[in-house]
Design an enzyme around this catalytic site. Structure first.
Site, PDB file in Angstrom:
ATOM      1  N   GLU A 174       1.087  -1.325   0.102  1.00 37.42           N
ATOM      2  CA  GLU A 174      -0.180   0.012  -0.044  1.00 37.42           C
ATOM      3  C   GLU A 174       0.820   1.137  -0.007  1.00 37.42           C
ATOM      4  OE1 GLU A 174      -3.064  -0.135   3.136  1.00 37.42           O
ATOM      5  OE2 GLU A 174      -3.954  -1.850   2.219  1.00 37.42           O
ATOM      6  N   HIS A 190      -8.767  10.019   2.878  1.00 36.74           N
ATOM      7  CA  HIS A 190      -8.298   8.913   2.106  1.00 36.74           C
ATOM      8  C   HIS A 190      -8.622   9.407   0.562  1.00 36.74           C
ATOM      9  CE1 HIS A 190      -8.293   5.112   0.207  1.00 36.74           C
ATOM     10  NE2 HIS A 190      -7.962   4.510   1.287  1.00 36.74           N
ATOM     11  N   ARG A 244      -0.589   9.083   1.687  1.00 39.78           N
ATOM     12  CA  ARG A 244      -2.045   9.661   1.559  1.00 39.78           C
ATOM     13  C   ARG A 244      -2.142  10.899   1.496  1.00 39.78           C
ATOM     14  NH1 ARG A 244      -5.183   5.468   5.268  1.00 39.78           N
ATOM     15  NH2 ARG A 244      -4.799   3.818   3.706  1.00 39.78           N
ATOM     16  N   HIS A 283     -11.264  10.028   6.562  1.00 38.14           N
ATOM     17  CA  HIS A 283     -11.041   8.655   6.809  1.00 38.14           C
ATOM     18  C   HIS A 283     -10.501   8.230   8.182  1.00 38.14           C
ATOM     19  CE1 HIS A 283     -10.274   4.630   5.868  1.00 38.14           C
ATOM     20  NE2 HIS A 283      -8.978   4.528   5.989  1.00 38.14           N
ATOM     21  N   ARG A 330      -0.867   9.079   8.990  1.00 38.27           N
ATOM     22  CA  ARG A 330      -0.836   7.858   9.265  1.00 38.27           C
ATOM     23  C   ARG A 330      -0.637   6.922   7.834  1.00 38.27           C
ATOM     24  NH1 ARG A 330      -4.425   3.359   8.646  1.00 38.27           N
ATOM     25  NH2 ARG A 330      -6.048   4.678   8.206  1.00 38.27           N
TER      26      ARG A 330
HETATM   27  C1  SIN Z   1      -7.429   1.244   2.777  1.00 40.78           C
HETATM   28  O1  SIN Z   1      -7.843  -0.192   2.328  1.00 40.78           O
HETATM   29  O2  SIN Z   1      -7.096   1.954   1.879  1.00 40.78           O
HETATM   30  C2  SIN Z   1      -7.595   1.642   4.212  1.00 40.78           C
HETATM   31  C3  SIN Z   1      -6.552   0.808   5.064  1.00 40.78           C
HETATM   32  C4  SIN Z   1      -6.389   2.024   5.952  1.00 40.78           C
HETATM   33  O3  SIN Z   1      -6.939   2.869   6.427  1.00 40.78           O
HETATM   34  O4  SIN Z   1      -4.821   1.911   6.355  1.00 40.78           O
END
Ligand code: SIN
Length: 529
Positions: A126, A242, A288, A349, A384
């Protein structure tokens, strides 16, 4: 600000005694309960039903360095990089070093994470992670973890569950937490829970914003209650948006997991142009805050309301198997993600800030602990890192549980704490009639003026309007859950704006057009209110 949200008299109330009270039934609350010894008498109280929490909605997964190419040191570095210079290194080390042992415990409870061909846990990527380290169950990791843990907790006879129970206020005496004043929705009565220990795991305050991936319960009740009782709150200006939330006229809150970008999806603007490489060297997998801000700029540039996420280059069977929830949900809105680009825009988010704690979840009040999104122990800094949130609930929930186990074992006075008769006079006369309208007004205000991009003029205007709303309700009686929630939201809104005004620089999720630079000389420190 009144110390308590309502007038009450303990003489008129049901009272129950426990060793520990846990507020919240997300991953942090339930795991904390499970990690306490079976000799500890626990009450878990939750505002809705057990299965409703922000954790349940988590799609992506849990970060843990398991790959032979990876290590806690790399996870530490990535967390600090995403956190933009504001992480607490001590708590981040606890997070990354204790990740694997907590994942092992989850596997023993029976959490069914996806496995690779070698039967080891499958690791994906990610944003802002330098290695593959996200373990997951399809795109519904939160649900799998929460369902399994709740199932395990229901078998623990030392845990009593109270659903539809709203924690109104902490009861304190000389800076010691004595218990929690609650409202039981089913009986419409107040109940007093007395205990040695209270753990707040009630989640964040996403409902301060008009568009959020969070469920309606996230009105910041825990942080507001802690603040009234005298706790400090930290880093409230850092609100994570997000980047990729479904943009559809019937749904503006459904998350399109970052794991989709981790699997190669690209972002394009309404003209079909890929834009992220022009903003950051990590492109779609930048931290993010960077991706959300880049989308915000792209929307302004192209005068549009959404961008698109495109994963259509991948094999359609692979997409359906890897992201079944996203596939099915988008299909309900006529979007076939194997063939169509997904319309997305940023939405609130996660709150990096919350009740200030140390590395063991301790707050300013003796006997009162906090973990999960309600807490702020500095691991997230100014932004985060993806998939560190469920992990935080596990690591720090367990740390609290181990401390409570130790306290209970060494307790010299086995008598349950008692509270003499306690009365708080009622203030105000009239009731607030237009709460829904006021909540919506506040959420729109926060979105417009205290969102992804901020400046002094907007922040001051927002503050002025929040003060006016506070004045409007100042002489009123609060007697329903909606009214208490609104009072909590107003408290948090004022503190978020105050923190955002205090930070005259840009860092992580807090971006100010009037102070666009990061100022490490004056601001490499947390904001405490
Ligand atoms: C996501 O699946 O993008 C959210 C995971 C997160 O908030 O760390």
């Amino acid at each position: 600000m009144n110390r308590y949200l309502l007038g009450f008299n303990t003489k008129d109330m049901d009272v129950e005694h426990y060793d520990a009270i846990i507020i919240g039934s997300g991953i942090a609350g339930v795991y904390t309960a499970l990690q306490m010894e079976k000799s500890v008498k626990i009450a878990v109280i939750t505002k809705e039903t057990l299965d409703i929490s922000n954790s349940v909605l988590a799609q992506g997964g849990i970060a843990v360095s398991l790959d032979k190419e990876d290590s806690p040191e790399y996870h530490f570095k990535d967390t600090l990089y995403a956190g933009a210079g504001l992480c607490n290194e001590e708590t981040v080390w606890s997070l990354v070093n204790e990740a694997a042992e907590n994942i092992d415990i989850l596997c023993k409870y029976g959490v069914n994470f996806d496995k690779a061909e070698n039967h080891r846990l499958m690791l994906s990527r990610e944003g802002a992670h330098s290695k593959n380290r996200i373990i997951h169950t399809g795109d519904a990791t939160g649900k799998e973890v929460c369902d399994t843990l709740i199932h395990a907790m229901l078998k623990h006879e030392n845990v009593k569950i109270f659903e539809r129970t709203f924690a109104v206020d902490l009861i304190t005496k000389e800076n010691k937490c004595m218990g929690v004043l609650t409202y039981m929705e089913d009986t419409e009565k107040l109940k007093l829970f007395i205990s040695d220990v209270v753990v707040c795991a009630s989640g964040g305050f996403g409902q301060l914003y008009h568009y959020t991936t969070n469920p309606p319960v996230t009105t910041g009740d825990g942080a507001a209650m802690a603040y009234r009782a005298g706790c400090k709150l930290m880093d409230l200006e850092f609100v994570q948006f997000h980047p990729t939330v479904l943009y559809h006229k019937e749904n503006r809150s459904f998350l399109i997991s970052e794991a989709v970008r981790g699997d190669g999806a690209i972002l394009v603007n309404i003209n079909g142009e890929r834009f992220m490489p022009g903003y950051h060297s990590m492109a779609e997998l930048a931290p993010r805050d960077v991706v959300s801000r880049s989308i915000f700029q792209e929307l302004q540039k192209t005068k549009s309301t959404n961008v698109f996420l495109d994963i259509t280059h991948k094999d359609s069977e692979y997409i359906k198997n890897r992201f079944p929830t996203i596939y099915k949900t988008c299909m309900q809105y006529g979007i076939d993600i194997t063939k169509d680009r997904i319309p997305v825009a940023p939405a609130e988010h996660y709150c990096m800030g919350g009740i200030m704690t140390d590395a063991f979840g301790r707050t300013d009040i003796e006997g009162f602990y906090a973990c999960g999104e309600a807490a702020c122990n500095g691991i997230h800094g100014a932004n985060r890192l993806a998939s560190n949130s469920l992990l935080e609930g596990l690591v720090f929930g367990r740390r609290i549980a181990l401390e409570v186990n130790h306290l209970m074992l060494n307790r010299t006075n086995k008598k349950q704490p008692s509270l003499e008769h306690f009365e708080v006079p009622m203030t105000g006369t009239e009731t607030i009639t237009n709460v829904d309208e006021l909540k919506l007004k506040l959420r729109k205000l926060m979105t417009e003026k205290v969102g992804i991009v901020r400046n002094e003029r907007n922040l001051k205007e927002a503050m002025q309007q929040v003060i006016e709303m506070k004045e409007q309700i100042s002489n009123k009686v609060y007697e329903t859950m909606e009214q208490w929630e609104f009072a909590n939201m107003l408290t948090l809104a004022e503190l978020v704006i105050k923190s955002a005004l205090m930070r005259t620089e840009s860092r992580g999720a807090h971006y100010r057009t009037d102070y666009p630079e990061t100022d490490d000389i004056n601001f490499k420190k947390n904001t405490v209110v």
